[in-house]
Design a protein around this motif. Structure first.
Motif, PDB file in Angstrom:
ATOM      1  N   GLY A   1      30.391  69.586   7.084  1.00 27.74           N
ATOM      2  CA  GLY A   1      31.296  68.449   7.164  1.00 27.74           C
ATOM      3  C   GLY A   1      30.632  67.144   6.752  1.00 27.74           C
ATOM      4  O   GLY A   1      31.203  66.355   5.988  1.00 27.74           O
ATOM      5  N   VAL A   2      29.428  66.909   7.247  1.00 31.20           N
ATOM      6  CA  VAL A   2      28.700  65.685   6.883  1.00 31.20           C
ATOM      7  C   VAL A   2      28.392  65.684   5.381  1.00 31.20           C
ATOM      8  O   VAL A   2      28.508  64.656   4.708  1.00 31.20           O
ATOM      9  CB  VAL A   2      27.409  65.567   7.709  1.00 31.20           C
ATOM     10  CG1 VAL A   2      26.552  64.413   7.201  1.00 31.20           C
ATOM     11  CG2 VAL A   2      27.734  65.367   9.189  1.00 31.20           C
ATOM     12  N   SER A   3      28.025  66.848   4.860  1.00 33.62           N
ATOM     13  CA  SER A   3      27.739  66.952   3.420  1.00 33.62           C
ATOM     14  C   SER A   3      28.983  66.624   2.598  1.00 33.62           C
ATOM     15  O   SER A   3      28.896  65.958   1.559  1.00 33.62           O
ATOM     16  CB  SER A   3      27.245  68.362   3.074  1.00 33.62           C
ATOM     17  OG  SER A   3      26.050  68.662   3.759  1.00 33.62           O
ATOM     18  N   LEU A   4      30.148  67.070   3.070  1.00 33.51           N
ATOM     19  CA  LEU A   4      31.388  66.791   2.336  1.00 33.51           C
ATOM     20  C   LEU A   4      31.734  65.309   2.394  1.00 33.51           C
ATOM     21  O   LEU A   4      32.218  64.753   1.389  1.00 33.51           O
ATOM     22  CB  LEU A   4      32.536  67.620   2.911  1.00 33.51           C
ATOM     23  CG  LEU A   4      33.885  67.460   2.199  1.00 33.51           C
ATOM     24  CD1 LEU A   4      33.777  67.885   0.738  1.00 33.51           C
ATOM     25  CD2 LEU A   4      34.977  68.255   2.907  1.00 33.51           C
ATOM     26  N   VAL A   5      31.502  64.665   3.523  1.00 36.72           N
ATOM     27  CA  VAL A   5      31.775  63.227   3.621  1.00 36.72           C
ATOM     28  C   VAL A   5      30.957  62.460   2.586  1.00 36.72           C
ATOM     29  O   VAL A   5      31.486  61.649   1.812  1.00 36.72           O
ATOM     30  CB  VAL A   5      31.464  62.707   5.040  1.00 36.72           C
ATOM     31  CG1 VAL A   5      31.537  61.187   5.073  1.00 36.72           C
ATOM     32  CG2 VAL A   5      32.431  63.301   6.051  1.00 36.72           C
ATOM     33  N   ILE A   6      29.655  62.726   2.559  1.00 38.66           N
ATOM     34  CA  ILE A   6      28.775  62.011   1.624  1.00 38.66           C
ATOM     35  C   ILE A   6      29.156  62.332   0.179  1.00 38.66           C
ATOM     36  O   ILE A   6      29.279  61.439  -0.667  1.00 38.66           O
ATOM     37  CB  ILE A   6      27.306  62.387   1.899  1.00 38.66           C
ATOM     38  CG1 ILE A   6      26.911  61.935   3.303  1.00 38.66           C
ATOM     39  CG2 ILE A   6      26.387  61.758   0.850  1.00 38.66           C
ATOM     40  CD1 ILE A   6      25.536  62.424   3.743  1.00 38.66           C
ATOM     41  N   SER A   7      29.353  63.620  -0.105  1.00 45.42           N
ATOM     42  CA  SER A   7      29.658  64.042  -1.475  1.00 45.42           C
ATOM     43  C   SER A   7      30.984  63.470  -1.965  1.00 45.42           C
ATOM     44  O   SER A   7      31.095  63.018  -3.112  1.00 45.42           O
ATOM     45  CB  SER A   7      29.690  65.571  -1.557  1.00 45.42           C
ATOM     46  OG  SER A   7      28.453  66.129  -1.186  1.00 45.42           O
ATOM     47  N   SER A   8      32.004  63.486  -1.095  1.00 46.93           N
ATOM     48  CA  SER A   8      33.317  63.010  -1.529  1.00 46.93           C
ATOM     49  C   SER A   8      33.328  61.504  -1.768  1.00 46.93           C
ATOM     50  O   SER A   8      34.010  61.025  -2.690  1.00 46.93           O
ATOM     51  CB  SER A   8      34.380  63.397  -0.498  1.00 46.93           C
ATOM     52  OG  SER A   8      34.144  62.758   0.752  1.00 46.93           O
ATOM     53  N   LEU A   9      32.570  60.751  -0.970  1.00 46.50           N
ATOM     54  CA  LEU A   9      32.523  59.302  -1.180  1.00 46.50           C
ATOM     55  C   LEU A   9      31.788  58.955  -2.475  1.00 46.50           C
ATOM     56  O   LEU A   9      32.213  58.066  -3.231  1.00 46.50           O
ATOM     57  CB  LEU A   9      31.858  58.620   0.017  1.00 46.50           C
ATOM     58  CG  LEU A   9      32.659  58.673   1.329  1.00 46.50           C
ATOM     59  CD1 LEU A   9      31.863  58.029   2.459  1.00 46.50           C
ATOM     60  CD2 LEU A   9      34.016  57.993   1.175  1.00 46.50           C
ATOM     61  N   VAL A  10      30.697  59.672  -2.737  1.00 44.71           N
ATOM     62  CA  VAL A  10      29.995  59.486  -4.015  1.00 44.71           C
ATOM     63  C   VAL A  10      30.900  59.900  -5.170  1.00 44.71           C
ATOM     64  O   VAL A  10      30.983  59.227  -6.208  1.00 44.71           O
ATOM     65  CB  VAL A  10      28.684  60.290  -4.033  1.00 44.71           C
ATOM     66  CG1 VAL A  10      28.042  60.258  -5.422  1.00 44.71           C
ATOM     67  CG2 VAL A  10      27.702  59.758  -2.997  1.00 44.71           C
ATOM     68  N   PHE A  11      31.594  61.009  -4.984  1.00 43.89           N
ATOM     69  CA  PHE A  11      32.504  61.513  -6.015  1.00 43.89           C
ATOM     70  C   PHE A  11      33.637  60.524  -6.265  1.00 43.89           C
ATOM     71  O   PHE A  11      34.083  60.351  -7.403  1.00 43.89           O
ATOM     72  CB  PHE A  11      33.064  62.863  -5.568  1.00 43.89           C
ATOM     73  CG  PHE A  11      33.833  63.596  -6.628  1.00 43.89           C
ATOM     74  CD1 PHE A  11      33.211  64.017  -7.794  1.00 43.89           C
ATOM     75  CD2 PHE A  11      35.182  63.877  -6.455  1.00 43.89           C
ATOM     76  CE1 PHE A  11      33.920  64.694  -8.766  1.00 43.89           C
ATOM     77  CE2 PHE A  11      35.895  64.557  -7.417  1.00 43.89           C
ATOM     78  CZ  PHE A  11      35.264  64.971  -8.588  1.00 43.89           C
ATOM     79  N   LEU A  12      34.113  59.867  -5.211  1.00 46.15           N
ATOM     80  CA  LEU A  12      35.162  58.856  -5.361  1.00 46.15           C
ATOM     81  C   LEU A  12      34.701  57.728  -6.270  1.00 46.15           C
ATOM     82  O   LEU A  12      35.446  57.262  -7.141  1.00 46.15           O
ATOM     83  CB  LEU A  12      35.556  58.314  -3.986  1.00 46.15           C
ATOM     84  CG  LEU A  12      36.523  57.120  -3.970  1.00 46.15           C
ATOM     85  CD1 LEU A  12      37.856  57.489  -4.617  1.00 46.15           C
ATOM     86  CD2 LEU A  12      36.739  56.639  -2.531  1.00 46.15           C
ATOM     87  N   VAL A  13      33.460  57.286  -6.091  1.00 44.84           N
ATOM     88  CA  VAL A  13      32.925  56.193  -6.911  1.00 44.84           C
ATOM     89  C   VAL A  13      32.785  56.629  -8.367  1.00 44.84           C
ATOM     90  O   VAL A  13      33.222  55.933  -9.295  1.00 44.84           O
ATOM     91  CB  VAL A  13      31.571  55.715  -6.346  1.00 44.84           C
ATOM     92  CG1 VAL A  13      30.940  54.696  -7.287  1.00 44.84           C
ATOM     93  CG2 VAL A  13      31.748  55.115  -4.955  1.00 44.84           C
ATOM     94  N   VAL A  14      32.174  57.818  -8.564  1.00 49.35           N
ATOM     95  CA  VAL A  14      31.912  58.278  -9.934  1.00 49.35           C
ATOM     96  C   VAL A  14      33.209  58.651 -10.650  1.00 49.35           C
ATOM     97  O   VAL A  14      33.490  58.157 -11.756  1.00 49.35           O
ATOM     98  CB  VAL A  14      30.945  59.484  -9.915  1.00 49.35           C
ATOM     99  CG1 VAL A  14      30.753  60.033 -11.327  1.00 49.35           C
ATOM    100  CG2 VAL A  14      29.603  59.083  -9.320  1.00 49.35           C
TER     101      VAL A  14
END
Length: 270
Positions: A81-94
Motif C-alpha cells: 500500500g505504501v509503495s502504491l501511494v508513492i508510485s501513484s503520486l510520482v506517476f501523477l506528476v510524470v
C-alpha cells in the motif's frame, strides 16, 4: 475523519477508488501512447481520473492505518500500500505532465513520444502494483474466514449405508493425531489434561508450531501460511510463550482473539 463513517470503517469504502481507477487510467495511458490523435480529446479526462485515483491511495493509506489500530495491520498489505501511494503520486506528476505537454501536439516530437513510452511502461507497473495491493488486502480480510468455514468433504463410506461397524472399526479405535500435534503430547484419559512449556518447546518448527498465550497452549501450524502479517510473525513464536507478543500486537481486538481461540489445545500447566 479516516476511522469510521456512519458506524462503518472508512477504509473499505474508499479503497475501491484507487483499486478501480488506477488500472483503468493506466490502460488509457497506454492507448494514448500509441494513439497520439486521441490525446487532444481524452487527455484531460484521463488526467482528472488519474488525480482522483492517486489521491485516493492517500485516503486509503490513512484509513487503513486507522483500521489497523482496531484489528491489526497486515504487514504485506501495508508494504504494498505504501509503495502504491508513492508510485501513484510520482506517476501523477510524470504522466500528468506528459498529457498536458502533448495533448495539443498534432505532430509529437521525439522527446514527447519517448516520454510516452516511459509513461506506458510505468502504466504496466501501476497495474501490477495495484493488483498486488488488492490481492494482499483481500487475503488479509478473508483468508482466515475461508480457512475456518470451508466445509469438510463427505467420504463415500459416510455417504453410503453399510453394515454396522464393529468396535474395532469404530473411529475411536482408529483415530490418529491431527496435523500439527503429537500423540505423546495430546491429552488422553490416562494423562492429565494440560501441557507444559517443555511440551510447547518440542513444537517449534513450521511442520508443528505450538505457542502458549495467557495460560493456554495453541497449535498455530495451519495459521503460519494464512497470517496477514506474513509467515515470519508466526514462525518466531513457535515453541515459546507468546503472550507478550500477541497482546502487544492485538490487545483485546475481537477478531484476532476469536481466531486464536479456534486453535486452542488446552491449558498450560506446570
Amino acid at each position: 475523519m479516516f476511522d469510521t463513517i456512519l458506524g462503518l470503517p472508512v477504509h473499505p469504502l474508499v479503497v475501491h477508488a484507487p483499486v478501480v481507477l488506477l488500472p483503468l487510467v493506466a490502460v488509457a495511458l497506454i492507448l494514448l501512447a500509441f494513439r497520439p490523435a486521441w490525446r487532444s480529446r481524452f487527455a484531460m479526462p484521463v488526467l482528472v481520473l488519474l488525480a482522483i485515483g492517486s489521491l485516493g491511495t492517500v485516503a486509503a493509506m490513512l484509513s487503513g492505518n486507522a483500521l489497523g489500530e482496531r484489528v491489526g495491520i497486515p504487514a504485506t498489505h501495508q508494504t504494498y500500500g505504501v509503495s502504491l501511494v508513492i508510485s501513484s503520486l510520482v506517476f501523477l506528476v510524470v504522466a500528468g505532465g506528459w498529457l498536458l505537454w502533448t495533448r495539443k501536439s498534432e505532430e509529437p516530437t521525439g522527446a514527447q513520444q519517448g516520454l510516452g513510452w516511459v509513461v506506458a511502461l510505468g502504466s504496466v507497473g501501476i497495474i501490477v502494483l495495484t493488483g498486488l495491493v488488492g490481492h494482499s488486502g483481500a487475503t488479509a480480510a478473508w483468508s482466515d474466514v475461508v480457512a475456518t468455514q470451508t466445509p469438510q468433504p463427505t467420504t463415500s463410506e459416510e455417504a453410503e449405508p453399510g453394515p454396522a461397524a464393529s468396535p474395532a472399526d469404530s473411529p475411536a479405535a482408529t483415530a490418529t493425531p491431527t496435523a500439527g500435534t503429537s500423540a505423546q503430547a495430546s491429552p488422553t484419559p490416562s494423562q492429565p489434561t494440560g501441557y507444559t512449556m517443555d511440551d510447547v518447546a518440542q513444537h517449534a518448527t513450521r511442520e508443528s508450531c505450538w505457542a502458549a498465550v495467557d495460560g493456554n497452549v495453541y497449535d498455530l501450524t495451519q495459521w503460519i501460511a494464512l497470517h496477514p502479517g506474513g509467515e515470519d510473525r508466526i514462525l518466531g513464536l513457535c515453541g515459546t510463550d507468546a503472550s507478550a507478543a500477541f497482546r502487544g500486537q492485538h490487545s483485546d481486538q475481537e477478531r484476532p482473539n476469536d481466531q486464536l481461540a479456534s486453535m486452542v489445545l488446552g491449558p498450560l500447566v506446570g
